[in-house]
Design an enzyme around this catalytic site. Sequence first.
Site, PDB file in Angstrom:
ATOM      1  N   ASP A  94       0.815  -1.214   0.000  1.00 11.18           N
ATOM      2  CA  ASP A  94       0.000   0.000   0.000  1.00 11.18           C
ATOM      3  C   ASP A  94       0.848   1.264   0.000  1.00 11.18           C
ATOM      4  OD1 ASP A  94       0.491   0.750   2.948  1.00 11.18           O
ATOM      5  OD2 ASP A  94      -0.403  -1.229   3.146  1.00 11.18           O
ATOM      6  N   ASP A 163       6.411  -5.332   7.056  1.00 12.02           N
ATOM      7  CA  ASP A 163       5.000  -4.929   7.089  1.00 12.02           C
ATOM      8  C   ASP A 163       4.186  -6.001   6.378  1.00 12.02           C
ATOM      9  OD1 ASP A 163       2.587  -3.626   7.170  1.00 12.02           O
ATOM     10  OD2 ASP A 163       3.090  -2.162   5.612  1.00 12.02           O
TER      11      ASP A 163
END
Length: 296
Positions: A94, A163
């Site tokens: 993202d 992440d």
Amino acid sequence: MQPMDRRSPDLWYTEYQKPDMRLGLRIKEILVNKQTQYQHILVVETAEYGRLLALDGAIQITERDEFTYHEMITHVAMCAHPTPKRVLVVGGGDGGVVREVIKHDSVERVTLVDIDEAVIETSRAYFPSVSCALDHPKVEIATMDALVYVKEHVDEFNVIIVDSTDPVDFAAGLYEKSFFATAANALKSDGIIVAQTESPFAEPEIVSSTFLALREVFPISFLYWGAVPTYPTGLWTYAIGSKLYDPRETRSSAPLDVRYYTKDLHHSAFILPKFLKDLIGRDAKMQTKEKACHAT
């Protein structure tokens, strides 16, 4: 409390966070609903948290609270290092972590490795405030298996930020000791690694096992925590390992344009509630006992 507009469709996004626990948000519009080679991608406009990105039914980001997660997983490690120049982001397609990393003037290059290019393109299209740094000249993107990438790059990075999605399917290996050992080789002698380690209420086994795996590899290791409202239970943890520096201390300044992270919060995030200390402490005692048994 304002009454719901009865003229609006009663359409809800529901994340089944545990067999007996779920989170629901009312949907205003469905923007993306597709299956990729690796996972299902859903983007919806919610009434309460703005746009929401979910992968395989699990919330990854919402416009309203994504900064709480991205700032805490990024700036603790970045500010614990005096001059982080080369940074690797594992997962995070993202772009939120990349956005935060780029805020540090010392950074010369940040590499994003995500296996699913569709996540990156979806964020570019529907989350411009999150993906805004993906085209920065200091950023390079590799769409491939992070496990392979890390093995192929030795002694290159000052900071690695993991992440990742939940530890299932292709992401499961990112929570194991073997991955942390490979990541240690990819780090320079002053390197720091941080990984998200789930909620101690919803997934206590993942918190303890992942932290234990990291601690077996890195001589300096700690768990810290923060708030992420739309993640299971709202309480989130991060495991951080270091070869040289104590990550509880700050050695470089925080960016000015932050909304959650502060120097004081950095220090206080390492002060764990007793139940959380007991959770990882219990495993430390079990590990010591197991080693003693094997030794005899």
